[in-house]
Write a protein that holds these residues in place. Structure first.
Motif, PDB file in Angstrom:
ATOM      1  N   LEU B 290       0.665  -1.073  -0.048  1.00  0.00           N
ATOM      2  CA  LEU B 290       0.026  -0.022   0.060  1.00  0.00           C
ATOM      3  C   LEU B 290       0.831   1.344   0.031  1.00  0.00           C
ATOM      4  CD1 LEU B 290      -2.812  -1.288   2.302  1.00  0.00           C
ATOM      5  CD2 LEU B 290      -3.104  -0.357  -0.062  1.00  0.00           C
ATOM      6  N   LYS B 291       1.943   1.079   0.607  1.00  0.00           N
ATOM      7  CA  LYS B 291       2.988   2.199   0.819  1.00  0.00           C
ATOM      8  C   LYS B 291       3.391   2.726  -0.583  1.00  0.00           C
ATOM      9  CE  LYS B 291       5.010   2.044   5.154  1.00  0.00           C
ATOM     10  NZ  LYS B 291       6.302   1.645   5.724  1.00  0.00           N
ATOM     11  N   ASN B 294       0.759   4.451  -2.704  1.00  0.00           N
ATOM     12  CA  ASN B 294       0.970   5.589  -2.405  1.00  0.00           C
ATOM     13  C   ASN B 294       1.897   6.572  -2.825  1.00  0.00           C
ATOM     14  OD1 ASN B 294      -1.496   5.613  -0.976  1.00  0.00           O
ATOM     15  ND2 ASN B 294      -0.567   5.025   1.151  1.00  0.00           N
ATOM     16  N   LEU B 297       1.290   7.031  -6.449  1.00  0.00           N
ATOM     17  CA  LEU B 297       0.297   8.151  -6.542  1.00  0.00           C
ATOM     18  C   LEU B 297       0.995   9.665  -6.326  1.00  0.00           C
ATOM     19  CD1 LEU B 297      -2.837   6.740  -4.999  1.00  0.00           C
ATOM     20  CD2 LEU B 297      -2.496   7.756  -7.398  1.00  0.00           C
ATOM     21  N   SER B 298       1.562   9.376  -5.252  1.00  0.00           N
ATOM     22  CA  SER B 298       2.243  10.976  -4.979  1.00  0.00           C
ATOM     23  C   SER B 298       3.181  11.437  -5.952  1.00  0.00           C
ATOM     24  CB  SER B 298       3.192  10.766  -3.833  1.00  0.00           C
ATOM     25  OG  SER B 298       2.341  10.511  -2.567  1.00  0.00           O
ATOM     26  N   ARG B 301       1.245  12.390  -8.950  1.00  0.00           N
ATOM     27  CA  ARG B 301       0.124  13.746  -8.684  1.00  0.00           C
ATOM     28  C   ARG B 301       1.287  14.991  -8.987  1.00  0.00           C
ATOM     29  NH1 ARG B 301      -3.997  12.327  -4.072  1.00  0.00           N
ATOM     30  NH2 ARG B 301      -4.925  10.936  -4.914  1.00  0.00           N
ATOM     31  N   GLN B 357      10.328  14.971   2.813  1.00  0.00           N
ATOM     32  CA  GLN B 357      10.207  13.562   2.617  1.00  0.00           C
ATOM     33  C   GLN B 357      11.381  13.364   1.560  1.00  0.00           C
ATOM     34  OE1 GLN B 357       7.167  11.046   2.398  1.00  0.00           O
ATOM     35  NE2 GLN B 357       9.174  10.152   2.310  1.00  0.00           N
ATOM     36  N   ALA B 360      14.701  13.071   3.685  1.00  0.00           N
ATOM     37  CA  ALA B 360      14.610  11.850   4.328  1.00  0.00           C
ATOM     38  C   ALA B 360      14.777  10.655   3.647  1.00  0.00           C
ATOM     39  CB  ALA B 360      13.102  11.739   4.975  1.00  0.00           C
ATOM     40  N   ASN B 361      14.429  10.702   2.191  1.00  0.00           N
ATOM     41  CA  ASN B 361      14.465   9.644   1.371  1.00  0.00           C
ATOM     42  C   ASN B 361      16.115   9.369   1.149  1.00  0.00           C
ATOM     43  OD1 ASN B 361      11.900   9.132   1.276  1.00  0.00           O
ATOM     44  ND2 ASN B 361      11.718   9.258  -0.905  1.00  0.00           N
TER      45      ASN B 361
END
Lengths: 223, 467
Positions: B290-291, B294, B297-298, B301, B357, B360-361
């Protein structure tokens, strides 16, 4: 404590009702926004758990209506929309917390519990006390059984949050959100390491450990 | 595609429109010139006739009819444009070069009139010419007529009108021809564009318009269309690639999860093992999937929006310091030396969460791939160009130069990283965040090989400074 769940996905709602009931909440369920609004207006609840996308009246409008009527009951929004601006709109509409689906059950319970208890400590406190642990919020000092514990600023904030939610489970995500104020998902267990550092400061040398790990959920500070 | 008829082609229609306008304006001009010239000719004729009449009447008043008579005889003998006639009170001609007065409505007062003269020209043809005359009564009751032949003036006007009409016709013909040529040229250039549009409609995305090199707006159109098609083709390819990659990359974890659940079910049926552990692991795997969704999707978008949502101006130095503070204990725990060199006052405009984010990655990656005993360094500084640069340098195995472009793509994981957990989306998200903020991602070699480790990797995330 009474919780109102407004969720149109009946299966998800049934799981929530069961899980929250097992955690000691008295749970009422409304399957759509209009029903949710009338149940909220007609009853006394400690927390509203509201899905953002609802039939008849969407979650945002429902909460906005309640807020206009002066209802200050904490709201936890649930949403499949995880984008940052979705979260911002949710909080602007009067939400107090925002949880993105899918979520771990422990996460939901921990957040509902945190919101439900938030109301109890209404007055401004200057000293927090949990068991023999004492935090002076003005002098920014921490003592356990009279021994001063030296904490870094972030460790202080972390402990303050844990003390304010003493006895409740708090998840890693909650800590990252409330203490660091970030909503992303760190792949490394950064929070665990911060907790273990804090633990070594407040528990080392004392016979009873206060900062406990809750399996599958997160952490809990016990008196 | 059916070719439109000549009259439906824009350039030709425009030509016709302009020619019609030209003809209308010319006609008005012509009419004006005609009227003006004719009026002027009549005015001059009237003045001449009046002078002549005044001369003759004063002669009559001073010296009587005989003197007038002889003057008239003398004048009619002269070649000239003038017409004279002296008539008795009864209307009989006494002298003159015309037999009858052309003034038809004479009632005893001085009367002006235009009339037509019928004459025979040199070649013997009968012609009609305009004329102007006046008849006035004299003291003894006789009548004097003086007129002038307008023939010359009329001929002049006619010549002018004829040449104007002729010029107009030439212009119309040339215009029509020019319009046809232009129409044909434009048609030919548009045909190229139309051909490409048709080909793309039929599914040939590789069709491109030929640029003639004239540098005109049609070339611009062709170039613009080609660029548009290039971008479209690229994004279609990347969507196709992403779709394939998502299906491919999510199939293996789903297959693994399915197998685990099946085994757990069999074990539970036989009472061999408690399915709780297997369920727990499967749940974790579902969460990971699921992550991944997501994140995909991010990224999409961000790429679709082309800009970061809810941008604000903030100090990138503060953000870097925050991240250093968040990650330092974890790095320490893993036996890595973590250093942060952070300048303050690095104002950038953007979405703080997305930038956090991204950072962090990068730190996550560095920590994941750097073996214990290595070092990770986070820097935030202002480049001499004014841009704000975050960089994360590690002493891990690095990324070979030929792979640096590839690792940024979605789901790309290098062979030696397969053993590590991860979706292969980390750098893609960083790239998407960089692009959404008008910034860029740069991968370089780290500090080099030291003690059998290295050469390391230096990843820089560069953003434009907030104005």
């Amino acid at each position: 404590m009474r919780v109102l769940i407004v969720e149109d996905d009946l299966e998800a709602a049934a799981a929530m009702v069961r899980g929250l009931s097992e955690s000691g909440f008295e749970v009422t369920h409304a399957p759509d926004g209009a029903d949710g609004l009338s149940k909220a207006q007609g009853g006394e609840f400690e927390v509203y758990v509201v899905d953002r996308m609802l039939p008849k009246l969407d979650g945002l409008s429902m909460v906005e209506t309640l807020r206009r009527e002066g209802d200050q009951t904490p709201v936890l929004f649930l949403s499949a929309l995880g984008e940052i601006n979705d979260r911002v709109t949710g909080l602007k509409a009067g939400g107090d917390d925002y949880l993105v689906k899918p979520y771990a059950f422990a996460e939901l319970v921990a957040r509902v519990e945190a919101l439900a208890r938030r109301r109890e400590t209404g007055s401004v406190q200057t000293v927090l006390k949990v068991g023999d642990l004492e935090m002076d919020l003005i002098g920014r000092r921490v003592h356990r059984s009279g021994t001063e514990i030296d904490l870094q600023p972030r460790e202080f904030q972390l402990l303050e949050f844990l003390m304010r939610h003493a006895g409740q489970s708090v998840t890693r995500t909650m800590l990252l959100e409330k203490v660091w104020e970030y909503h992303f998902d760190p792949q490394t267990n950064v929070i665990d390491v911060h907790i273990s550092r804090l633990r070594s400061k407040i528990d080392k040398g004392f016979d009873r450990p206060m900062l406990q790990t809750v399996r599958g959920a997160g952490y809990r500070l016990e008196a | 595609m059916k070719l439109p008829s000549l009259f439906r082609r824009t350039p030709f229609r425009l030509t016709l429109l302009f020619l019609a306008l030209f003809a209308a304006v010319s006609s008005v001009l012509l009419a004006y010139i005609y009227v003006a010239t004719a009026t002027e000719a009549r005015r001059r004729a009237d003045a001449e006739v009046r002078t002549e009449l005044t001369d003759l009447t004063s002669l009559y008043n001073a010296r009587g009819q005989d003197a007038l008579n002889s003057a008239l005889v003398e004048r009619t003998l002269r070649e000239g444009p003038y017409l004279y006639r002296l008539a008795s009170a009864q209307g009989k001609t006494i002298t003159g070069n015309i037999g009858a007065s052309p003034i038809t409505n004479f009632h005893g007062q001085t009367t002006w009139q235009s009339f037509t003269l019928t004459d025979t020209d040199k070649s013997g043809q009968v012609v009609q010419r305009g004329a102007r005359g006046v008849e006035t009564p004299l003291a003894d009751g006789s009548r004097l007529f003086v007129g002038v032949d307008l023939g010359d003036a009329e001929a002049h006007i006619k010549r002018v009108s004829m040449s104007l009409w002729g010029a107009g016709a030439v212009v119309l013909l040339l215009g029509l021809a020019g319009g046809l040529v232009i129409s044909h040229n434009v048609e030919r250039s548009m045909a190229e564009v139309n051909r490409v549009v048709g080909a793309v409609q039929d599914g040939d995305m590789s069709a491109r318009a030929q640029v003639r090199g004239a540098g005109d707006e049609l070339d611009e159109l062709a170039i613009g269309m080609n660029t548009m098609l290039d971008k479209l083709e690229q994004s279609m390819a990347s969507i196709r690639h992403a779709g394939d990659a998502i299906a491919h990359d999510l199939r293996s974890p789903l297959t693994r999860m399915r197998a685990r659940l099946e085994v757990a079910m069999l074990d539970a049926e036989d009472g061999r093992a408690d399915p709780k552990t297997a369920l727990g692991i499967a749940l974790g795997e579902a969460d990971e999937l699921l992550k991944t969704f997501n994140t995909v999707l991010s990224i999409s978008r961000l790429q679709a929006a082309g800009e970061a949502p809810d941008p604000k101006v903030f100090d990138a130095g503060d953000l870097a310091a925050d991240m250093a503070e968040l990650y330092e204990p974890a790095a320490d725990d893993k036996g890595l030396e973590f250093q942060a060199e952070v300048q303050r006052g690095l104002l950038v405009k953007g979405n703080r969460e997305f930038m956090a984010q991204a950072l962090a990655n990068l730190i996550d990656n560095a920590m994941k791939y750097t073996p214990s005993g290595g070092a990770v360094m986070l820097r935030a500084r202002r480049r001499s160009s004014g841009e704000v640069e975050f960089s994360v340098t590690d002493t891990g195995p690095g990324v070979p130069e030929e792979d640096r472009e590839r690792v940024v793509q979605r789901f790309v994981r290098l062979e030696n990283s397969r053993t590590q957990s991860g979706s292969g989306l980390g750098l893609s998200l960083v790239q998407a965040v960089a692009e959404a903020h008008g910034g860029r991602l740069q991968l370089d070699e780290g500090p080099g090989v030291v003690d059998n480790s290295g050469p390391g990797l230096r990843v820089a995330l560069v953003f434009p400074a907030a104005s």
